[in-house]
Scaffold this motif. Structure first.
Motif, PDB file in Angstrom:
ATOM      1  N   ALA A  38       0.833  -1.208   0.000  1.00 26.04           N
ATOM      2  CA  ALA A  38       0.000   0.000   0.000  1.00 26.04           C
ATOM      3  C   ALA A  38       0.864   1.253   0.000  1.00 26.04           C
ATOM      4  O   ALA A  38       0.614   2.193  -0.762  1.00 26.04           O
ATOM      5  N   ARG A  39       1.885   1.281   0.828  1.00 26.91           N
ATOM      6  CA  ARG A  39       2.771   2.439   0.909  1.00 26.91           C
ATOM      7  C   ARG A  39       3.491   2.666  -0.432  1.00 26.91           C
ATOM      8  O   ARG A  39       3.603   3.801  -0.907  1.00 26.91           O
ATOM      9  N   SER A  40       3.955   1.600  -1.054  1.00 31.14           N
ATOM     10  CA  SER A  40       4.659   1.748  -2.330  1.00 31.14           C
ATOM     11  C   SER A  40       3.716   2.202  -3.443  1.00 31.14           C
ATOM     12  O   SER A  40       4.121   2.952  -4.338  1.00 31.14           O
ATOM     13  N   GLN A  41       2.447   1.788  -3.394  1.00 27.94           N
ATOM     14  CA  GLN A  41       1.489   2.235  -4.411  1.00 27.94           C
ATOM     15  C   GLN A  41       1.225   3.738  -4.283  1.00 27.94           C
ATOM     16  O   GLN A  41       1.179   4.445  -5.294  1.00 27.94           O
ATOM     17  N   VAL A  42       1.048   4.221  -3.067  1.00 23.46           N
ATOM     18  CA  VAL A  42       0.819   5.656  -2.864  1.00 23.46           C
ATOM     19  C   VAL A  42       2.048   6.441  -3.323  1.00 23.46           C
ATOM     20  O   VAL A  42       1.926   7.445  -4.037  1.00 23.46           O
ATOM     21  N   THR A  43       3.222   5.990  -2.956  1.00 23.39           N
ATOM     22  CA  THR A  43       4.454   6.668  -3.346  1.00 23.39           C
ATOM     23  C   THR A  43       4.612   6.687  -4.861  1.00 23.39           C
ATOM     24  O   THR A  43       5.010   7.701  -5.439  1.00 23.39           O
ATOM     25  N   ARG A  44       4.259   5.597  -5.503  1.00 27.64           N
ATOM     26  CA  ARG A  44       4.358   5.531  -6.962  1.00 27.64           C
ATOM     27  C   ARG A  44       3.442   6.557  -7.629  1.00 27.64           C
ATOM     28  O   ARG A  44       3.852   7.283  -8.524  1.00 27.64           O
ATOM     29  N   VAL A  45       2.192   6.643  -7.178  1.00 29.36           N
ATOM     30  CA  VAL A  45       1.249   7.588  -7.788  1.00 29.36           C
ATOM     31  C   VAL A  45       1.673   9.025  -7.494  1.00 29.36           C
ATOM     32  O   VAL A  45       1.556   9.895  -8.367  1.00 29.36           O
ATOM     33  N   GLY A  82      -0.042  15.902 -20.468  1.00 30.11           N
ATOM     34  CA  GLY A  82       0.852  14.782 -20.725  1.00 30.11           C
ATOM     35  C   GLY A  82       0.562  13.546 -19.891  1.00 30.11           C
ATOM     36  O   GLY A  82       1.379  12.643 -19.801  1.00 30.11           O
ATOM     37  N   TRP A  83      -0.602  13.498 -19.283  1.00 33.12           N
ATOM     38  CA  TRP A  83      -0.972  12.343 -18.444  1.00 33.12           C
ATOM     39  C   TRP A  83      -1.278  11.156 -19.335  1.00 33.12           C
ATOM     40  O   TRP A  83      -2.158  11.212 -20.184  1.00 33.12           O
ATOM     41  N   THR A  84      -0.550  10.065 -19.155  1.00 31.44           N
ATOM     42  CA  THR A  84      -0.772   8.862 -19.958  1.00 31.44           C
ATOM     43  C   THR A  84      -1.563   7.812 -19.206  1.00 31.44           C
ATOM     44  O   THR A  84      -1.875   6.771 -19.763  1.00 31.44           O
ATOM     45  N   GLY A  85      -1.871   8.074 -17.949  1.00 32.04           N
ATOM     46  CA  GLY A  85      -2.659   7.134 -17.166  1.00 32.04           C
ATOM     47  C   GLY A  85      -1.802   6.247 -16.288  1.00 32.04           C
ATOM     48  O   GLY A  85      -0.581   6.231 -16.385  1.00 32.04           O
ATOM     49  N   SER A  86      -2.461   5.528 -15.415  1.00 29.28           N
ATOM     50  CA  SER A  86      -1.803   4.617 -14.484  1.00 29.28           C
ATOM     51  C   SER A  86      -2.798   3.540 -14.098  1.00 29.28           C
ATOM     52  O   SER A  86      -3.988   3.822 -13.951  1.00 29.28           O
ATOM     53  N   ASN A  87      -2.326   2.336 -13.927  1.00 30.58           N
ATOM     54  CA  ASN A  87      -3.226   1.262 -13.521  1.00 30.58           C
ATOM     55  C   ASN A  87      -3.641   1.375 -12.054  1.00 30.58           C
ATOM     56  O   ASN A  87      -4.486   0.623 -11.594  1.00 30.58           O
ATOM     57  N   LEU A  88      -3.072   2.326 -11.320  1.00 25.68           N
ATOM     58  CA  LEU A  88      -3.445   2.534  -9.916  1.00 25.68           C
ATOM     59  C   LEU A  88      -4.395   3.705  -9.744  1.00 25.68           C
ATOM     60  O   LEU A  88      -4.861   3.956  -8.643  1.00 25.68           O
ATOM     61  N   ALA A 107      -5.420  12.997  -8.608  1.00 27.98           N
ATOM     62  CA  ALA A 107      -5.575  11.617  -9.050  1.00 27.98           C
ATOM     63  C   ALA A 107      -6.190  10.815  -7.910  1.00 27.98           C
ATOM     64  O   ALA A 107      -5.748  10.915  -6.768  1.00 27.98           O
ATOM     65  N   THR A 108      -7.212  10.030  -8.221  1.00 28.16           N
ATOM     66  CA  THR A 108      -7.873   9.184  -7.227  1.00 28.16           C
ATOM     67  C   THR A 108      -7.371   7.758  -7.378  1.00 28.16           C
ATOM     68  O   THR A 108      -7.447   7.184  -8.460  1.00 28.16           O
ATOM     69  N   LEU A 109      -6.847   7.206  -6.287  1.00 26.00           N
ATOM     70  CA  LEU A 109      -6.365   5.834  -6.346  1.00 26.00           C
ATOM     71  C   LEU A 109      -7.544   4.878  -6.477  1.00 26.00           C
ATOM     72  O   LEU A 109      -8.542   5.018  -5.783  1.00 26.00           O
ATOM     73  N   ASP A 112      -6.376  -0.868  -9.849  1.00 21.38           N
ATOM     74  CA  ASP A 112      -5.567  -1.964  -9.295  1.00 21.38           C
ATOM     75  C   ASP A 112      -4.933  -1.634  -7.943  1.00 21.38           C
ATOM     76  O   ASP A 112      -4.105  -2.398  -7.455  1.00 21.38           O
ATOM     77  N   ALA A 113      -5.296  -0.516  -7.348  1.00 20.40           N
ATOM     78  CA  ALA A 113      -4.711  -0.122  -6.058  1.00 20.40           C
ATOM     79  C   ALA A 113      -5.232  -1.024  -4.944  1.00 20.40           C
ATOM     80  O   ALA A 113      -6.334  -1.565  -5.008  1.00 20.40           O
ATOM     81  N   SER A 114      -4.439  -1.167  -3.913  1.00 21.25           N
ATOM     82  CA  SER A 114      -4.817  -1.944  -2.727  1.00 21.25           C
ATOM     83  C   SER A 114      -6.085  -1.364  -2.115  1.00 21.25           C
ATOM     84  O   SER A 114      -6.321  -0.162  -2.157  1.00 21.25           O
ATOM     85  N   ASN A 115      -6.908  -2.214  -1.519  1.00 19.70           N
ATOM     86  CA  ASN A 115      -8.136  -1.746  -0.867  1.00 19.70           C
ATOM     87  C   ASN A 115      -7.851  -0.717   0.223  1.00 19.70           C
ATOM     88  O   ASN A 115      -8.663   0.154   0.485  1.00 19.70           O
ATOM     89  N   ALA A 116      -6.707  -0.843   0.866  1.00 17.94           N
ATOM     90  CA  ALA A 116      -6.371   0.072   1.959  1.00 17.94           C
ATOM     91  C   ALA A 116      -6.165   1.499   1.471  1.00 17.94           C
ATOM     92  O   ALA A 116      -6.339   2.447   2.230  1.00 17.94           O
ATOM     93  N   VAL A 117      -5.801   1.687   0.196  1.00 20.70           N
ATOM     94  CA  VAL A 117      -5.536   3.036  -0.319  1.00 20.70           C
ATOM     95  C   VAL A 117      -6.524   3.468  -1.395  1.00 20.70           C
ATOM     96  O   VAL A 117      -6.539   4.640  -1.779  1.00 20.70           O
ATOM     97  N   ALA A 118      -7.351   2.570  -1.886  1.00 21.15           N
ATOM     98  CA  ALA A 118      -8.320   2.925  -2.922  1.00 21.15           C
ATOM     99  C   ALA A 118      -9.255   4.003  -2.404  1.00 21.15           C
ATOM    100  O   ALA A 118      -9.777   3.908  -1.301  1.00 21.15           O
ATOM    101  N   GLY A 119      -9.441   5.041  -3.187  1.00 14.46           N
ATOM    102  CA  GLY A 119     -10.299   6.154  -2.792  1.00 14.46           C
ATOM    103  C   GLY A 119      -9.531   7.366  -2.300  1.00 14.46           C
ATOM    104  O   GLY A 119     -10.082   8.456  -2.227  1.00 14.46           O
ATOM    105  N   ALA A 120      -8.259   7.202  -1.974  1.00  9.42           N
ATOM    106  CA  ALA A 120      -7.449   8.348  -1.561  1.00  9.42           C
ATOM    107  C   ALA A 120      -7.192   9.236  -2.768  1.00  9.42           C
ATOM    108  O   ALA A 120      -7.041   8.759  -3.886  1.00  9.42           O
ATOM    109  N   VAL A 121      -7.163  10.543  -2.549  1.00 15.86           N
ATOM    110  CA  VAL A 121      -6.967  11.510  -3.632  1.00 15.86           C
ATOM    111  C   VAL A 121      -5.644  12.237  -3.402  1.00 15.86           C
ATOM    112  O   VAL A 121      -5.430  12.829  -2.348  1.00 15.86           O
ATOM    113  N   ILE A 122      -4.773  12.190  -4.401  1.00 14.97           N
ATOM    114  CA  ILE A 122      -3.484  12.883  -4.342  1.00 14.97           C
ATOM    115  C   ILE A 122      -3.612  14.140  -5.188  1.00 14.97           C
ATOM    116  O   ILE A 122      -3.916  14.066  -6.382  1.00 14.97           O
TER     117      ILE A 122
END
Length: 157
Positions: A38-45, A82-88, A107-109, A112-122
């Motif tokens: 979950a932490r790595s997915q948030v950091t990636r986005v 220039g946003w090409t999208g993300s699977n997260l 961007a709203t996670l 394919d994001a983990s349930n623990a972070v899905a719905g968070a907005v960066i």
């Protein structure tokens, strides 16, 4: 006649002890791995949406406004961020104040994001003075969101 019968193999109790140890290790390791994921997915986005800063500066320097696609018929002309999208990330990327110096994009996670972070907005925001800030909102605490998922420099509120 002396016959030597040496024991070979493991006893049942020895095997049960090994299984119990593996079970204890798995009980500790699986939640730690899920937190790491979950932490790595948030950091990636955060990295993916922060990378758009240079595009935003280029668009402003050429007299344009920010958009998800080019539209040269608008005044000022709309240039793709220039946003090409993300699977997260659940599409689309949300852009606020596209023609203003204090533009922001979010961007709203999901997907394919983990349930623990899905719905968070960066949200990345450009201030009038050209500085940038990052904020994470709506972390779904009901799904297991932890503030430790937010990377340094992009706090959760």
């Amino acid at each position: 006649m002396n016959i030597n019968h040496a024991q070979k193999g493991f006893t049942l109790i020895e095997l049960m002890i090994v299984v119990a140890i593996i079970g204890i290790l798995a009980a500790v390791a699986i939640p730690q791995y899920q937190d790491y994921t979950a932490r790595s997915q948030v950091t990636r986005v955060v990295g993916e949406v922060s990378a758009l800063k240079s595009n935003v500066e280029s668009i402003f320097n050429s007299g344009g406004q920010i958009g998800l696609a080019d539209d040269l018929t608008t005044t000022p002309r709309t240039i793709s961020i220039g946003w090409t999208g993300s699977n997260l990330v659940t599409p689309p990327l949300a852009i606020t104040n596209p023609a203003a110096a204090n533009v922001s994009w979010a961007a709203t996670l999901g997907t394919d994001a983990s349930n623990a972070v899905a719905g968070a907005v960066i949200t990345i925001t450009r201030a009038i003075d050209g500085s940038y800030s990052c904020q994470i909102t709506n972390g779904p605490t009901a799904n297991g969101w932890k503030d430790s998922y937010a990377p340094a420099g992009c706090p959760h509120s």
